[in-house]
Design a protein around this motif. Structure first.
Motif, PDB file in Angstrom:
ATOM      1  N   ARG A 171       0.836  -1.207   0.000  1.00 17.10           N
ATOM      2  CA  ARG A 171       0.000   0.000   0.000  1.00 17.10           C
ATOM      3  C   ARG A 171       0.866   1.249   0.000  1.00 17.10           C
ATOM      4  O   ARG A 171       1.842   1.349   0.732  1.00 17.10           O
ATOM      5  N   THR A 172       0.479   2.229  -0.852  1.00 21.93           N
ATOM      6  CA  THR A 172       1.185   3.505  -0.917  1.00 21.93           C
ATOM      7  C   THR A 172       0.171   4.624  -1.093  1.00 21.93           C
ATOM      8  O   THR A 172      -0.782   4.480  -1.872  1.00 21.93           O
ATOM      9  N   VAL A 173       0.355   5.733  -0.369  1.00 17.51           N
ATOM     10  CA  VAL A 173      -0.446   6.932  -0.588  1.00 17.51           C
ATOM     11  C   VAL A 173       0.403   7.910  -1.392  1.00 17.51           C
ATOM     12  O   VAL A 173       1.514   8.255  -0.985  1.00 17.51           O
ATOM     13  N   VAL A 174      -0.114   8.317  -2.538  1.00 18.79           N
ATOM     14  CA  VAL A 174       0.612   9.200  -3.453  1.00 18.79           C
ATOM     15  C   VAL A 174      -0.012  10.590  -3.404  1.00 18.79           C
ATOM     16  O   VAL A 174      -1.223  10.736  -3.597  1.00 18.79           O
ATOM     17  N   ARG A 175       0.837  11.585  -3.147  1.00 19.98           N
ATOM     18  CA  ARG A 175       0.389  12.978  -3.110  1.00 19.98           C
ATOM     19  C   ARG A 175       1.136  13.735  -4.217  1.00 19.98           C
ATOM     20  O   ARG A 175       2.263  14.200  -3.997  1.00 19.98           O
ATOM     21  N   ALA A 207      -4.796  14.589  -7.935  1.00 15.81           N
ATOM     22  CA  ALA A 207      -5.518  14.087  -6.762  1.00 15.81           C
ATOM     23  C   ALA A 207      -4.658  13.145  -5.936  1.00 15.81           C
ATOM     24  O   ALA A 207      -3.922  12.307  -6.484  1.00 15.81           O
ATOM     25  N   THR A 208      -4.770  13.251  -4.618  1.00 16.22           N
ATOM     26  CA  THR A 208      -4.166  12.256  -3.736  1.00 16.22           C
ATOM     27  C   THR A 208      -4.826  10.912  -3.998  1.00 16.22           C
ATOM     28  O   THR A 208      -6.040  10.820  -4.157  1.00 16.22           O
ATOM     29  N   ARG A 209      -4.018   9.865  -4.044  1.00 17.72           N
ATOM     30  CA  ARG A 209      -4.582   8.552  -4.369  1.00 17.72           C
ATOM     31  C   ARG A 209      -3.920   7.465  -3.531  1.00 17.72           C
ATOM     32  O   ARG A 209      -2.783   7.585  -3.076  1.00 17.72           O
ATOM     33  N   LEU A 210      -4.659   6.395  -3.343  1.00 17.97           N
ATOM     34  CA  LEU A 210      -4.181   5.194  -2.670  1.00 17.97           C
ATOM     35  C   LEU A 210      -3.824   4.194  -3.750  1.00 17.97           C
ATOM     36  O   LEU A 210      -4.673   3.854  -4.587  1.00 17.97           O
ATOM     37  N   GLU A 211      -2.587   3.718  -3.752  1.00 17.38           N
ATOM     38  CA  GLU A 211      -2.163   2.733  -4.746  1.00 17.38           C
ATOM     39  C   GLU A 211      -1.861   1.405  -4.064  1.00 17.38           C
ATOM     40  O   GLU A 211      -1.160   1.354  -3.047  1.00 17.38           O
ATOM     41  N   LEU A 212      -2.394   0.339  -4.636  1.00 15.71           N
ATOM     42  CA  LEU A 212      -2.098  -1.014  -4.184  1.00 15.71           C
ATOM     43  C   LEU A 212      -1.404  -1.767  -5.293  1.00 15.71           C
ATOM     44  O   LEU A 212      -1.849  -1.743  -6.446  1.00 15.71           O
TER      45      LEU A 212
END
Length: 215
Positions: A171-175, A207-212
């Motif tokens: 899991r990674t949160v990308v800003r 947009a901030t996004r959650l990447e799996l």
């Protein structure tokens, strides 16, 4: 309730539906996104919670407080939720899901629930994938307003979560940095994009996004 009243009631969020040329945020919401995963490793649902800024919340209170008691009854809150549900349908409820770069269709939420506490409007809703969505490959989840009128903010990385997170997924949160996003996509971001971002889908680049990443 007339269309004019709907727009007045929802303030800037719903003005986005009729004023796409206004391309900077006027409404702010602190958001929480929870990706619900089934026992067999499929995305079951996206659960959203948005807490709106005081100014927008007070606008909604004044419009929907029919008996002028400076509070919103359950009936009035149901009206708020119904208006938001109808108004955001055109924009897919400000959510996007991509699998290996391909857009995934999400079913509309059955309802949007509204609450009003500590002088802030809070909404809750849940949406599900239109078709089975296994956690395989690269999957991105995000929430954004394509008109740039409403800023949906995830102030902490743990406000974008997976429940439960499979061992096979990272899991990674990308800003994204706006300047970097523009530089990397300069050939795509034409003058027309900046004049009216609703004519394309490039606004999700910011947009901030959650990447799996799942094996």
């Amino acid at each position: 309730m007339t269309k004019r009243s709907l727009i007045s009631a929802a303030g800037a969020m719903f003005l986005a539906a009729t004023s796409p040329s206004l391309s900077h945020p006027h409404v702010f919401a602190e958001a929480n996104l929870e990706v619900m995963v089934s026992a067999d490793g499929h995305v079951e649902a996206l659960r959203h919670v948005w807490r709106f800024d005081d100014l927008f919340s007070s606008t909604v209170l004044l419009e929907f407080d029919m008996n002028s008691d400076l509070a919103l009854s359950q009936e009035e809150l149901d009206q708020v939720g119904g208006v938001i549900h109808e108004s955001l349908a055109e924009f897919d409820y400000f959510q996007f899901v991509d699998v290996d770069g391909r857009a995934v269709t999400m079913a509309p939420p059955e309802a949007i629930l509204a609450n009003y506490e500590d002088n802030q409007l809070i909404i809750f809703f849940e949406s599900k994938p239109q078709a089975p969505l296994p956690l395989k490959g690269s999957i991105a989840f995000g929430v954004y307003d394509p008109t740039f009128y409403t800023a949906i903010e995830f102030t902490e990385d743990n406000y974008m979560s997976v429940s439960p997170l499979p061992a096979s997924c990272a899991r990674t949160v990308v800003r994204p940095d706006p300047d970097e996003a523009i530089a990397m996509n300069q050939d795509k971001l034409t003058e027309a994009f900046f004049e009216d971002p609703t004519t394309n889908d490039y606004s999700k680049l910011f947009a901030t996004r959650l990447e799996l990443t799942c094996s």
